[in-house]
Design an enzyme around this catalytic site. Sequence first.
Site, PDB file in Angstrom:
ATOM      1  N   ASP A 161       0.891  -1.169   0.000  1.00 48.97           N
ATOM      2  CA  ASP A 161       0.000   0.000   0.000  1.00 48.97           C
ATOM      3  C   ASP A 161       0.923   1.211   0.000  1.00 48.97           C
ATOM      4  O   ASP A 161       1.575   1.501   1.006  1.00 48.97           O
ATOM      5  CB  ASP A 161      -0.895  -0.031   1.246  1.00 48.97           C
ATOM      6  CG  ASP A 161      -1.687   1.277   1.441  1.00 48.97           C
ATOM      7  OD1 ASP A 161      -1.692   2.126   0.528  1.00 48.97           O
ATOM      8  OD2 ASP A 161      -2.292   1.433   2.516  1.00 48.97           O
ATOM      9  N   LYS A 172       2.645  11.160  -3.436  1.00 49.82           N
ATOM     10  CA  LYS A 172       1.587  10.482  -4.208  1.00 49.82           C
ATOM     11  C   LYS A 172       0.703  11.489  -4.954  1.00 49.82           C
ATOM     12  O   LYS A 172       0.195  11.194  -6.040  1.00 49.82           O
ATOM     13  CB  LYS A 172       0.740   9.654  -3.235  1.00 49.82           C
ATOM     14  CG  LYS A 172      -0.259   8.738  -3.880  1.00 49.82           C
ATOM     15  CD  LYS A 172      -0.795   7.808  -2.835  1.00 49.82           C
ATOM     16  CE  LYS A 172      -1.956   7.002  -3.318  1.00 49.82           C
ATOM     17  NZ  LYS A 172      -2.440   6.094  -2.274  1.00 49.82           N
ATOM     18  N   ASP A 230     -12.921   5.935   3.100  1.00 48.20           N
ATOM     19  CA  ASP A 230     -11.474   5.892   3.372  1.00 48.20           C
ATOM     20  C   ASP A 230     -10.980   7.292   3.714  1.00 48.20           C
ATOM     21  O   ASP A 230     -10.841   8.147   2.832  1.00 48.20           O
ATOM     22  CB  ASP A 230     -10.772   5.338   2.114  1.00 48.20           C
ATOM     23  CG  ASP A 230      -9.262   5.257   2.282  1.00 48.20           C
ATOM     24  OD1 ASP A 230      -8.722   5.760   3.288  1.00 48.20           O
ATOM     25  OD2 ASP A 230      -8.604   4.677   1.382  1.00 48.20           O
ATOM     26  N   GLU A 290      -7.431   0.790  -4.492  1.00 43.84           N
ATOM     27  CA  GLU A 290      -7.462   0.691  -3.028  1.00 43.84           C
ATOM     28  C   GLU A 290      -8.801   0.159  -2.502  1.00 43.84           C
ATOM     29  O   GLU A 290      -8.812  -0.719  -1.632  1.00 43.84           O
ATOM     30  CB  GLU A 290      -7.115   2.045  -2.402  1.00 43.84           C
ATOM     31  CG  GLU A 290      -5.633   2.347  -2.547  1.00 43.84           C
ATOM     32  CD  GLU A 290      -5.275   3.812  -2.390  1.00 43.84           C
ATOM     33  OE1 GLU A 290      -6.141   4.602  -1.972  1.00 43.84           O
ATOM     34  OE2 GLU A 290      -4.127   4.167  -2.700  1.00 43.84           O
TER      35      GLU A 290
END
Length: 587
Positions: free
Chosen positions: A8, A69, A168, A146
């Site tokens: 991850d 990211k 999330d 994800e």
Amino acid sequence: MEPIIGIDLGTTNSEVTYIFDGQCEIITDNDDGIVPSCVGFDPQGALIVGRKALNQAILAPERTALSVKRSMGTDHQFTLGHERFTPQEISAFILKHLKQRAEAKLGQSVGKAVITVPAYFTDAQRQATREAGQLAGLEVVRIINEPTAAALAYESLYPEDRRVLIYDLGGGTFDVSIVCIEAGVVEVLASTGDNHLGGDDFDQCIVAHLADHLSNKYQLAAKGDVLLTARLRRAAEKAKIQLSESPFAMVEEDHVGQHRGREIHLSLELARRDFEAMISPMLEKTMDAVNQALKDAGMLPSAIEQIILVGGSTRIPRIAELIEEKFRRAPHSEIDPDLCVAVGAGLQASREMGRSDSGVLVDITPYTFGTSTIGELDGTLCRTHFFPLIRRNTKLPARKSEVFYTMVDQQQIVDVLVYQGEAPDALDNFRLGNYQFNLTPAPAGAEIVLHYDLDLNGILKIKAVEKQTGKAIDAVIENAFANSSGAQLEDNRQRIVALWGNDQDQDAPKDTPDAAETPLQRMPDDLPPIYVELFQRANAALDEADEDDRDEMINLMEDIRNALTDDRPADAEGARAALDDILFYLE
Ligand code: AMP
């Protein structure tokens, strides 16, 4: 067999996983499984990754890179000291660190990985992630979304086909996705969110509150003082995390400055209620995104069969409450929300290796534990409102505290009642204990903090503390699970009898005082014919159904009754369709 690891690669944190003896494990270093997604050069010019880099981030931003990211797939360049790096290169440093961690644990070299990315990542962003893998010496055998990874993580616990909403909320980003799982295949139906919303913003709210306090009380300006702001931010995050378990948190920082020649020590209590009020507009924004995702998927809330919480910030209790208010079902968080996506990546990696029997091991409580309070039951104030503290399916060990208030002036005694069960009326649940707490006389509204601490063996520790005086009582319930098994059956039986009456006595009026508090009394008299027929079929099927189906049917009938009472026809219809499906299959 050549190993494949799961990764991850997160905005704030990253993790690496592998399957050992059929179970997906987070690979740790010194017991720490989380690697902050942070890269830098130390003062001597050596490359540092993870926690070390994060520790210097505030004081040396010119040689530290964070949140790479967000820049994947763009031309943005990161300047570290005198050198410039692409986002792929910075990500490659993190991936290499994770690869080395896995190699140390496995005792062999690792050359292949499954990496997760957000569902909304474009082709360019996915390609950049593959390139980062290559630069780190990893062939990226598969990139998975994800939310797909989170759903996979839960699949070994809940293998049936279902529609799932994944909420999330991490440190810096919020994503909500709706996925459909059929025969183990996960399809993303909708995905939306906010790239700049998360736990860091919540910390910032507390920092602003602390800075106001220092300014008002000591005329001390925190703004512009980089070191003090960094300390306040660390203290704020610590308090925020504590507030997920307790209704109050103390923020203590020594030597934060000087006032009239004297040292200032910050000491301020923060209440969960005030923290929740501070972040409420941001939580509302996440719920707007949830509505948007439902709209994009063309679904009503009642069509969602499971809600999964992912990301460290979902441990804030208010989030589960908001979700439950909207969907009328408790969200799942039994797989650590920080690690859920990494676990899914590990399970996918295992599939890529041709293994099919991998799963997740989690210890959860099969029952809800709570207390009874004065509260509303169906619009009427009553003394036996069940207030859950530790909910069913919570990961063990679990700890939770809540604040309650005395009702009258000079109250001398309060009964601390401990119940186990799922019914909104505590009387329909199983009573594990009743402890009398002799209070110090005080005006009404005195705060009593109740702590529940449940361990893996079912030992439930209870503590009640008078907040003003610190006076406390405590108790231990040795086997909170075993105590309940017989009682649970009786409890279920009672609920069914309450709903449907005894078989021999179907039509007898139920006018005993107990029955007056049962859910049956809350059923609207003018149930539309379509429901009467459905409820009769459900009634007939209850005896033959297994425990899961029976629970599900009873819950759906309660959902229908509640929806009709609250005038939510769409929800009633959703629950009706779900009940009809179960009956179709049973009949
Ligand atoms: P993630 O990006 O999923 O690793 O989430 C990191 C964020 O979760 C950070 O903002 C943490 O402060 C926050 N967090 C971690 N644990 C808790 C907790 N118990 N309560 C509230 N926030 C938490």
